[in-house]
Design an enzyme around this catalytic site. Structure first.
Site, PDB file in Angstrom:
ATOM      1  N   GLU A 107       0.823  -1.205   0.000  1.00 25.87           N
ATOM      2  CA  GLU A 107       0.000   0.000   0.000  1.00 25.87           C
ATOM      3  C   GLU A 107       0.863   1.263   0.000  1.00 25.87           C
ATOM      4  O   GLU A 107       0.527   2.269  -0.642  1.00 25.87           O
ATOM      5  CB  GLU A 107      -0.927  -0.006   1.215  1.00 25.87           C
ATOM      6  CG  GLU A 107      -2.016  -1.076   1.145  1.00 25.87           C
ATOM      7  CD  GLU A 107      -2.717  -1.286   2.481  1.00 25.87           C
ATOM      8  OE1 GLU A 107      -2.396  -0.533   3.428  1.00 25.87           O
ATOM      9  OE2 GLU A 107      -3.566  -2.186   2.573  1.00 25.87           O
ATOM     10  N   SER A 193      18.960  -8.417  -8.659  1.00 24.82           N
ATOM     11  CA  SER A 193      17.788  -8.562  -9.532  1.00 24.82           C
ATOM     12  C   SER A 193      17.937  -9.569 -10.668  1.00 24.82           C
ATOM     13  O   SER A 193      16.988 -10.284 -10.968  1.00 24.82           O
ATOM     14  CB  SER A 193      17.399  -7.205 -10.109  1.00 24.82           C
ATOM     15  OG  SER A 193      16.784  -6.407  -9.132  1.00 24.82           O
ATOM     16  N   HIS A 322       3.121 -10.010  -9.724  1.00 28.62           N
ATOM     17  CA  HIS A 322       4.557 -10.301  -9.691  1.00 28.62           C
ATOM     18  C   HIS A 322       5.289  -9.234  -8.878  1.00 28.62           C
ATOM     19  O   HIS A 322       6.170  -9.540  -8.074  1.00 28.62           O
ATOM     20  CB  HIS A 322       5.117 -10.353 -11.109  1.00 28.62           C
ATOM     21  CG  HIS A 322       6.603 -10.492 -11.148  1.00 28.62           C
ATOM     22  ND1 HIS A 322       7.244 -11.678 -10.855  1.00 28.62           N
ATOM     23  CD2 HIS A 322       7.585  -9.591 -11.409  1.00 28.62           C
ATOM     24  CE1 HIS A 322       8.547 -11.502 -10.955  1.00 28.62           C
ATOM     25  NE2 HIS A 322       8.787 -10.250 -11.281  1.00 28.62           N
ATOM     26  N   SER A 323       4.943  -7.993  -9.100  1.00 29.42           N
ATOM     27  CA  SER A 323       5.505  -6.877  -8.348  1.00 29.42           C
ATOM     28  C   SER A 323       4.556  -5.698  -8.517  1.00 29.42           C
ATOM     29  O   SER A 323       3.503  -5.809  -9.160  1.00 29.42           O
ATOM     30  CB  SER A 323       6.908  -6.509  -8.871  1.00 29.42           C
ATOM     31  OG  SER A 323       6.813  -5.915 -10.164  1.00 29.42           O
TER      32      SER A 323
END
Length: 431
Positions: A107, A193, A322-323
């Site tokens: 959020e 990443s 996913h993100s």
């Protein structure tokens, strides 16, 4: 001498093909003399006298090992790990605390407070089930969705928040994207990443541990999509040939970002690849925390005792996007997500188990949810109040002695800020 060599060769061939593997295809036959058997050094096999290609799916599929069903009932009492109440409560509280942290940080990204986030919804059982089965000194190589492993090892909420906010308390000094955690003290290698780069790195670490004769193991987490990278092949092959004490832990959550498994591979998942590389392999129900615990504990024990690699494929489902850069409604239905969220969730399954034992009730659930949210919000508010790291940290922690090119860049930044500092919110940064 020839007779001795023949007996040695016969013994090697028999050891290489225990149980005459492969005869089930129906094309191989026994040969009356050793000289007629294949003696190729590259594989253990028998001759076949009929042209027949091996079908991709010669069996119905590798079974999924589980301990409890979706209602939290133990399926086979002999497989129940009989974990004490205190440990089961730790598993549950870690999963639910992770879930609460995910909701608040997700959020906060939507409100523009942090730049990026990845949730762990639906995969909490793979995190804590495997983490509980490891020794504290075992080395962890994560991908980017293993925050629960670090949380189980006692990583404080303050540091989770500091990393996502990139504030002055962040051990990485704000130089990593959010969710790229790392902790030397808890033997958790900092996440990067690029997909699958950690797989060969983990194998190298396991080989070093083997050479040091340390009673430790390495666990390397990755998703089924990362298993399509070349680094996965290199890691599996080196681990097998060098006989490294490593546990490869694949979270097969159904999607590699927006690519479903049906478009990612044609074979029987990831566990089916293990035997081809010489890896001991198993497929487990990733939503069953006890199944994950049992499989990881035994794989870890044997990896250390026998110096050999293991592959665990944990079948689960990524309930979240996913993100924060992804909208999964573009490639899967709401009904599909709701099924896994409401009908087959690792948290609710463990809660059913605890309630069946009289270890948990609705009152405790409400109290814990309230107190855990309070803990997360306190860490969240503290992280927001802290300043950003001093810009000088852009150049630190890379080299023991700073090279000339970095010294020139640092000097250029200092000159720039002296002339144009009023155009930057420098009051937000640590002095």
């Amino acid at each position: 001498m020839a007779a001795l060599a023949l007996r040695a060769l016969r013994g090697r061939l028999l050891r290489a093909a225990p149980g005459r593997a492969g005869r089930g295809l129906g094309t191989a036959r026994d040969f009356p003399s050793l000289e007629e058997k294949p003696q190729f050094p590259g594989a253990s096999a028998e001759f076949a006298d009929r042209l027949e290609f091996i079908q991709p799916n010669v069996i119905s599929g590798i079974p999924v090992y589980r301990v409890m069903d979706r209602q939290g009932h133990i399926v086979s009492p002999s497989e129940d790990p009989q974990l004490p109440k205190e440990l089961v409560l730790k598993l549950y509280k870690t999963m639910t605390l992770l879930n609460t942290m995910d909701r608040i940080l997700y959020e906060s990204q939507r409100q523009g407070r942090i730049s990026f986030y990845m949730t762990n919804y639906g995969e909490e059982g793979t995190h804590v089930g495997s983490a509980a089965a490891l020794d504290d000194t075992d080395l962890v190589f994560g991908q980017y969705r293993e925050a629960g492993v670090l949380m189980y090892r006692g990583y404080p909420l303050d540091l989770f928040m500091a990393q996502c906010y990139g504030n002055a308390s962040d051990p990485g000094r704000g130089r990593q994207m959010p969710v790229h955690y790392g902790c030397r003290e808890r033997h958790f290698v900092t996440i990067s990443s690029p997909l699958a780069t950690q797989i060969p790195q983990a194998v190298g670490a396991a080989y070093a541990i083997k050479r040091a004769d340390a009673s430790r193991a390495v666990i390397c987490y990755f998703g089924e999509g990362a298993a399509s990278e070349g680094d996965a092949h290199a890691g599996f092959n080196f681990a097998a040939t060098l006989e490294c004490p490593i546990v490869f832990f694949c979270r097969n959550n159904g999607y590699a970002i927006s690519t479903p498994t049906s478009e990612q591979y044609r074979g029987d998942g990831i566990a089916a690849r293990g035997p081809g590389y010489g890896l001991m392999s198993i497929r487990v129900d990733g939503n069953d925390v006890f199944a994950v615990y049992n499989a990881t504990k035994e794989a870890r024990r044997r990896a250390v005792a026998e110096n050999q690699p293991f592959l665990i494929e944990a079948m689960t489902y990524r309930i979240g996007h996913h993100s924060t850069s992804d909208d999964s409604s573009a490639y899967r239905s709401v009904d599909e997500v709701n099924y896994w969220d409401k009908q087959d969730h690792p948290i609710s399954r463990l809660r059913h188990y605890m309630q069946g034992r009289g270890w948990w009730d609705e009152e405790q659930e409400k109290g814990w949810r309230k107190s855990s949210r309070k803990k997360v919000m306190e860490a969240f508010e503290q992280a927001e109040r802290k300043p950003k790291p001093n810009p000088q940290h852009l150049f630190s922690d890379v080299y023991r002695e700073m090279p000339p090119n970095l010294r020139r860049q640092r000097a250029a930044l200092e000159r720039h800020l002296q002339h144009y500092g009023e155009h930057y919110p420098m009051e937000l940064y640590e002095k």
